[in-house]
Design an enzyme around this catalytic site. Structure first.
Site, short mmCIF file in Angstrom:
data_model
loop_
_atom_site.label_atom_id
_atom_site.label_comp_id
_atom_site.label_asym_id
_atom_site.label_seq_id
_atom_site.Cartn_x
_atom_site.Cartn_y
_atom_site.Cartn_z
N ARG A 280 -22.70 58.28 -68.58
CA ARG A 280 -22.14 56.49 -68.27
C ARG A 280 -22.50 55.73 -69.21
O ARG A 280 -23.69 55.46 -69.39
CB ARG A 280 -22.61 56.35 -66.74
CG ARG A 280 -22.01 54.93 -66.00
CD ARG A 280 -22.70 55.21 -64.72
NE ARG A 280 -24.17 54.49 -64.59
CZ ARG A 280 -24.74 53.73 -63.51
NH1 ARG A 280 -23.83 53.81 -62.56
NH2 ARG A 280 -25.78 53.51 -63.70
N ASP B 151 -32.97 57.39 -61.80
CA ASP B 151 -31.89 58.20 -62.67
C ASP B 151 -32.32 59.63 -62.52
O ASP B 151 -33.15 60.16 -62.63
CB ASP B 151 -32.31 57.81 -64.24
CG ASP B 151 -31.34 58.39 -64.97
OD1 ASP B 151 -30.55 57.41 -65.54
OD2 ASP B 151 -31.12 59.53 -65.07
#
Ligand SMILES: O=P(O)(O)OC[C@H]1O[C@H](OP(=O)(O)OP(=O)(O)O)[C@H](O)[C@@H]1O
Ligand SMILES: O=c1cc[nH]c(=O)[nH]1
Ligand SMILES: [Mg+2]
Length: 213
Positions: free
Chosen positions: A103, A203
């Protein structure tokens, strides 16, 4: 999209430890695997089977076996790789395809850097693995790859989802016309200004494998 939030005290317990910032990488990897095995049980509830006759030591018995073509499991690299073994524990004969996506942290759009999928996915049941459904960009792109190859049965297995990501997938599916099921351990409150799930777990890729610049 059919959304199935797995509701089981063991799943909630493991998810809570996973969220905890003090949980180290080896423990995080083990828990992610365990969680996926529990989610996979739910996700494969409609896996296709066909009747088969076997002989027990006592008599003939009628049962079922997995139908051909075998299901395809597709982890989205990197973090989805941390879910593969847990899924394979339940579906050891599944084939595995790969999608590598990162991303862009500025635009939040998914960029695909690797793709290794069978050419023809018609009649295949596909299980996409990605721990985080945040904006939905990565999962939407993955669904696009599968549908382009003829997939018409897609189940996404995620650990956490944000309402914004679920809504995006639902919007995009209206024009794609292929039903998708989401099996997820929890749906959180929202996304923050950086596109991270709140409260989330941070994350997932970094927590599994460490920070890579
Ligand atoms: O729903 P989205 O907004 O697309 O975000 C979710 C994606 O972001 C993370 O991957 P990342 O890009 O961090 O790559 P990584 O797995 O290599 O860490 C995560 O593993 C998902 O693939
Ligand atoms: O919360 C998030 C959002 C995207 N990717 C992650 O790993 N975590
Ligand atoms: Mg990451």
């Amino acid at each position: 999209m059919q959304v199935h939030v797995a509701d089981h005290p063991l799943i909630s317990h493991k998810l809570t430890v996973l969220r905890d910032e003090r949980t180290d990488s080896p423990t995080f990897r083990r828990l992610a695997e365990e969680l996926v095995t529990l989610l996979a049980y739910e996700a494969t509830r409609d896996v296709r089977v066909e009747p088969v006759e076997v002989r027990t030591p006592v008599a003939a018995a009628t049962g079922v076996r997995l139908s051909e073509p075998r299901p395809l499991v597709v982890p989205i690299l990197r973090a989805g790789l941390g879910m593969l073994e847990g899924m394979q524990r339940l579906l050891p004969t599944a084939e595995v395809g790969f999608l590598g996506m990162i991303r862009n942290e500025e635009t939040l759009e998914a960029d695909t850097y690797a793709e290794r999928l069978p050419d023809d996915l018609s009649g295949r049941q596909c299980y996409v693995l990605d721990p985080m459904l945040a904006t939905g960009g990565s999962l939407a792109a993955a669904i696009g790859f599968l549908v382009k190859r003829g997939a018409d049965h897609i189940t996404a297995v995620c650990l956490l989802a944000a309402p914004e990501g679920i809504e995006r997938i639902e919007r995009e599916l209206e024009s794609i016309g292929v039903p998708v099921t989401l099996v997820v351990a929890g749906v959180d409150d929202r996304l923050d200004e950086n596109g991270y799930i709140v409260p989330g777990l941070g994350d997932a890729g970094d927590r599994l494998y460490g920070v890579v610049d």
